[in-house]
Design an enzyme around this catalytic site. Structure first.
Site, short mmCIF file in Angstrom:
data_model
loop_
_atom_site.label_atom_id
_atom_site.label_comp_id
_atom_site.label_asym_id
_atom_site.label_seq_id
_atom_site.Cartn_x
_atom_site.Cartn_y
_atom_site.Cartn_z
N TYR A 170 6.80 0.60 2.28
CA TYR A 170 6.44 -0.82 2.36
C TYR A 170 7.57 -1.66 2.95
CZ TYR A 170 2.05 -1.07 -0.34
OH TYR A 170 0.76 -0.98 -0.75
N ASP A 230 -5.71 1.87 -7.62
CA ASP A 230 -7.09 1.48 -7.26
C ASP A 230 -8.05 2.59 -7.69
OD1 ASP A 230 -6.28 -0.94 -6.02
OD2 ASP A 230 -7.73 -0.67 -4.39
N ASP A 268 -1.62 14.41 -4.00
CA ASP A 268 -3.01 14.83 -3.74
C ASP A 268 -3.63 15.43 -5.00
OD1 ASP A 268 -1.22 16.93 -3.40
OD2 ASP A 268 -2.23 17.78 -1.64
N LYS A 291 5.35 13.85 -3.27
CA LYS A 291 4.86 14.78 -2.25
C LYS A 291 6.06 15.60 -1.80
CE LYS A 291 1.57 16.33 0.51
NZ LYS A 291 0.31 16.96 0.06
N ASP A 293 0.20 2.35 -5.29
CA ASP A 293 -0.82 1.41 -4.81
C ASP A 293 -2.18 2.11 -4.77
OD1 ASP A 293 -1.92 -0.94 -3.56
OD2 ASP A 293 -1.86 0.16 -1.66
C1 IPM Z 1 -1.51 -4.51 -4.61
C2 IPM Z 1 -2.01 -4.92 -3.25
C3 IPM Z 1 -0.82 -5.27 -2.37
C4 IPM Z 1 -0.01 -3.99 -2.21
C5 IPM Z 1 -1.17 -5.87 -1.00
C6 IPM Z 1 -1.98 -7.13 -1.14
C7 IPM Z 1 0.05 -6.11 -0.16
O1 IPM Z 1 -2.82 -3.94 -2.70
O2 IPM Z 1 -0.81 -5.29 -5.27
O3 IPM Z 1 -1.82 -3.39 -5.03
O4 IPM Z 1 -0.32 -3.15 -1.34
O5 IPM Z 1 0.94 -3.82 -2.96
MG MG Z 2 -3.25 -2.37 -4.02
#
Ligand code: IPM
Ligand code: MG
Length: 354
Positions: free
Chosen positions: A141, A247, A219, A186, A243
């Site tokens: 990042y 999700d 993975d 990884k 990240d």
């Molecule tokens: C998160 C989001 C952010 C990230 C984006 C909006 C930059 O996806 O906080 O998980 O990738 O960290």
């Molecule tokens: Mg995110």
């Protein structure tokens, strides 16, 4: 206690869900005898519209001057084209970097009352209680980026101290939980992961012999998270893996809308935000799920203000709200969906209960 909280509501559903978390914080303040002052400031696309910048200096100053930051969401379809130079996302990345918020706690717990909202079988969801610690200010990042017409590069860099502080935090959290630490990397491919793994082994052997450590490739972790989620306790991982994995993990409780996060640095100042985005498709309709933000407010009380009882009262009230069948549309209610405000009301009404 007295505390000053920066409120950066941002874009899309950000203002709606933040409003409910603020009402919950106000209810907590009056019930427990605290005095919270809220300072609102623009961020994201909303700030670009006002000032031309996603993170205006004045907003950063409000954040720095506060005891903690409650953050809603950023993002706007007008910036959907990734080639835009000025982007709402720069606000959250800038806050993380400027405030040195290097650790992102993303708890993932399941609620029996909404097992049916998860795409996974109910039998997999019992006893899921995971704390993901995502490294937040390093890795791909924040490494040097370059781009020409025919080539692009994003550098992934980690230093030993950056990894050490995540391992210490993960290990301390694990000791207060089930004493199990899963480090996700990884290391079969990436040099940064090989360093990560070596640092985990060094720190754990030297300081936390009682914590069980396992290493898992990203993975495989993505697969095991769905196959046997209840086996995970604390997970530590680098920025981008965290990240993606969180999700995915949000599908265990059943909705991104249920998941909070805490971004912490060396001191007590932290930033608290739901892990979902600005959801422009449902913004302004009063139907967004405010629970991720309300639970983020609970994390704020626990980690920045050292008010664990108040935090637990919010978490219990959220559980009781879901148990009472009160759910927004993202949780696929069997009856009519509750509105954002109705969920806020329901949580506030249950704050005083056991
Ligand atoms: C998160 C989001 C952010 C990230 C984006 C909006 C930059 O996806 O906080 O998980 O990738 O960290
Ligand atoms: Mg995110």
């Amino acid at each position: 206690m007295k505390a000053t909280l920066a409120v950066l509501a941002g874009d899309g559903i950000g203002p709606e869900v933040t409003a409910e978390a603020l009402r919950v914080l106000e209810a907590v303040a009056s019930r427990f005898g605290h005095d919270f002052t809220f300072h609102a400031a623009p961020v994201g696309a909303a700030a670009i519209d006002l000032t031309g910048e996603p993170l205006p200096k004045a907003t950063l100053e409000v954040a720095r001057a506060s005891d903690a930051i409650l953050f809603g969401a950023i993002g706007d379809p007008r910036f959907a084209d990734p080639s835009h130079k000025v982007r709402p996302e720069q606000a959250i990345l800038g806050l993380r970097r400027e405030l040195a918020l290097y650790a992102n706690l993303r708890p993932v717990v399941t609620y029996p009352a909404v097992y049916d909202a998860s795409p996974l079988k109910a039998e997999l969801l019992a006893h899921v209680d995971i704390m993901v610690v995502r490294e937040l200010t390093g890795g791909i990042y924040f490494g040097t980026k370059s781009r020409s017409a025919s080539e692009a590069s994003d550098l992934c860099v980690y230093t030993r101290p950056e990894i050490e502080r995540i391992v210490h935090l993960g290990a301390r959290l694990a000791m207060a939980r089930r004493s199990k630490l899963t480090s996700v990397d990884k290391a079969n491919v990436l040099e940064t992961s090989r360093l990560w793994r070596a640092v985990v082994d060094d720190v754990m052997a030297a300081h936390y012999p009682s914590v069980a450590v396992e290493h898992m490739y990203i993975d495989a972790a993505a697969m095991h998270l769905l196959r046997r989620p209840a086996d995970f306790d604390v997970v530590i991982t680098e920025n981008m893996f965290g990240d993606i994995l969180t999700d995915e993990a949000s599908m265990l409780p059943g909705s991104l809308g249920l998941c909070p996060s805490a971004s912490l640095g060396a001191g007590s100042l932290g930033l608290y935000e739901p892990i979902h985005g600005s959801a422009p498709d449902i913004a302004g309709r009063g139907i967004a799920n405010p629970i991720g933000t309300i639970l983020s407010a609970a994390l704020l009380l626990r980690h920045s203000l050292s008010l664990p009882e108040e935090a637990a009262a919010i978490e219990r009230a959220v559980g009781a709200t879901l148990s009472a069948g009160i759910r927004t549309a993202d949780l696929r209610p069997s009856g009519p969906a509750a509105s954002t405000v109705q969920v806020g009301d329901a949580v506030i009404a249950r704050l005083g209960e056991a």
